[in-house]
Design an enzyme around this catalytic site. Sequence first.
Site, short mmCIF file in Angstrom:
data_model
loop_
_atom_site.label_atom_id
_atom_site.label_comp_id
_atom_site.label_asym_id
_atom_site.label_seq_id
_atom_site.Cartn_x
_atom_site.Cartn_y
_atom_site.Cartn_z
N ASP A 1 -12.21 -10.44 -0.74
CA ASP A 1 -13.39 -10.54 -0.38
C ASP A 1 -14.39 -9.73 -0.93
O ASP A 1 -14.04 -8.86 -1.89
CB ASP A 1 -13.40 -10.11 1.31
CG ASP A 1 -12.69 -9.02 1.74
OD1 ASP A 1 -12.51 -8.12 0.87
OD2 ASP A 1 -12.47 -9.06 2.77
N ASN B 1 2.45 -5.57 -2.41
CA ASN B 1 1.19 -5.86 -2.19
C ASN B 1 0.30 -4.59 -2.39
O ASN B 1 0.61 -3.82 -1.28
CB ASN B 1 0.85 -6.90 -1.06
CG ASN B 1 -0.67 -7.26 -0.75
OD1 ASN B 1 -1.27 -7.84 -1.76
ND2 ASN B 1 -0.90 -7.36 0.33
N GLU C 1 0.90 -1.21 0.08
CA GLU C 1 -0.05 -0.08 0.03
C GLU C 1 0.83 1.32 -0.14
O GLU C 1 0.59 2.32 0.68
CB GLU C 1 -0.85 0.04 1.20
CG GLU C 1 -1.94 -1.25 1.07
CD GLU C 1 -2.88 -1.41 2.18
OE1 GLU C 1 -3.11 -0.73 2.93
OE2 GLU C 1 -3.34 -2.63 2.39
N GLU D 1 -6.21 -10.90 -1.33
CA GLU D 1 -7.03 -10.65 -0.24
C GLU D 1 -8.52 -10.61 -0.63
O GLU D 1 -9.26 -9.84 -0.20
CB GLU D 1 -6.51 -9.53 0.56
CG GLU D 1 -5.09 -9.42 0.90
CD GLU D 1 -4.73 -8.16 1.81
OE1 GLU D 1 -5.58 -7.29 2.25
OE2 GLU D 1 -3.44 -8.07 2.05
N HIS E 1 -10.22 -6.34 -2.43
CA HIS E 1 -11.36 -6.10 -1.49
C HIS E 1 -12.40 -5.33 -2.58
O HIS E 1 -12.17 -4.36 -2.85
CB HIS E 1 -10.61 -5.33 -0.44
CG HIS E 1 -10.02 -5.85 0.30
ND1 HIS E 1 -10.13 -6.98 1.13
CD2 HIS E 1 -8.40 -5.76 0.61
CE1 HIS E 1 -9.16 -7.45 1.74
NE2 HIS E 1 -8.10 -6.62 1.50
O1 9MR Z 1 -7.82 -7.85 8.42
C1 9MR Z 1 -7.02 -6.82 8.99
C2 9MR Z 1 -7.59 -6.24 10.27
O2 9MR Z 1 -7.84 -7.31 11.23
C3 9MR Z 1 -6.85 -5.22 10.82
O3 9MR Z 1 -7.58 -4.64 12.02
C4 9MR Z 1 -6.61 -4.25 9.81
C5 9MR Z 1 -5.55 -3.08 10.53
O4 9MR Z 1 -5.31 -2.14 9.63
O5 9MR Z 1 -5.85 -4.88 8.83
C6 9MR Z 1 -6.61 -5.70 8.24
O6 9MR Z 1 -5.80 -6.41 6.98
C7 9MR Z 1 -5.63 -5.65 6.00
C8 9MR Z 1 -4.30 -5.95 5.42
O7 9MR Z 1 -3.17 -6.22 6.53
C9 9MR Z 1 -3.68 -5.23 4.49
N1 9MR Z 1 -4.67 -5.13 3.31
C10 9MR Z 1 -5.78 -4.39 3.75
C11 9MR Z 1 -6.39 -5.53 4.99
C12 9MR Z 1 -7.90 -4.95 5.14
O8 9MR Z 1 -7.62 -3.82 5.88
#
Ligand code: 9MR
Length: 326
Positions: free
Chosen positions: A241, A173, A132, A239, A209
Amino acid sequence: MAADTLRSLAQSAGIRFGAAVDVEVLNTDAAYARLLAREFNLVTPENAMKFSIVQPERGRFDFTQADALIEFAKAHAMQVNGHVLVWHQQLPDWLTQGNFSRDELKAILREHIQTLVTRYRGRVASWDVAAEAVDEDGRMRETFWSRGIGPDYLALAFDWAHAADPQARLRYNDYGGEGAGPKSDGIYDLVAALRMKGRPIHGVGLQMHVSLKDAPHARDVRINMKRLAAIGLETHITEMDAMLAMPATRTDLKAQAALYRDMLQACLAVPQCRSFSTWGVTDRHSWIPEFFPGQGAALLFGSDNRAKPAYLGVRRVLRNAASGKR
Ligand code: 9MR
């Protein structure tokens, strides 16, 4: 291994099928663990390897959760994707409030990367080295790391990870750049520049997402994967969903199944697309309801662990691919 699971069909089709794992749930919910082991052969820790969890205090590393996942993966012949070495979220306060100099930040990031990648050498097959780092308009995102170290923090991170485990496959990623548009172009330019400079980057993770209203065209995803392949990069759906308005209707569940099918087909159409992962296992433990109130039901399995239309759709696509139609 039963022949009709996602993992065995995916294996026949030449890809891995993965999920992000909530290690606290894995440790306490036997049904979740069974489902994970049955259907998936690739796992990514949803949070367990993030900076604030692994290094909650400076120099004190905590691998309890990460180790548990590594053990589980080994016991069930799953590959592990490490997530994530340099990201601007889930950083501990000691780091973000520490007023560190550029050199200190470089030393901290280097130690962090070295410690994780060395510990799991030979057990983590691939790493999301960076995530990101690109803005919606395609420019480099201004983050804690870019401000503190400068734009070369990404190249450094790839170098340090590679030095710690020369066998690991290293990835960039990101989300929102899966199809066509300025962000996708920005990501392409970034990874192309890293490759031009000879940096050890082997792949790009397209997070995926999405929602019914806001998803890339499968054709654009395929074209994007092909241009990345043309500069020598593997791709992965990392990732996926697809959130729905709650409570989910039958119509929406069907549309969701079509979205999953389309994206999986895009991956299967590009030989360099090597894996397809969902961001969670069941709707019960998905991040969506907390971050998008009123939305949910984004995964392949329901809150009751039952297979949803999306699961059946994905399985059908994998079956076709497994019988030689990739
Ligand atoms: O699913 C993750 C969630 O439990 C955390 O609170 C969050 C923190 O920012 O991160 C989520 O996972 C992210 C991933 O690490 C990077 N890409 C986006 C995902 C969804 O926000």
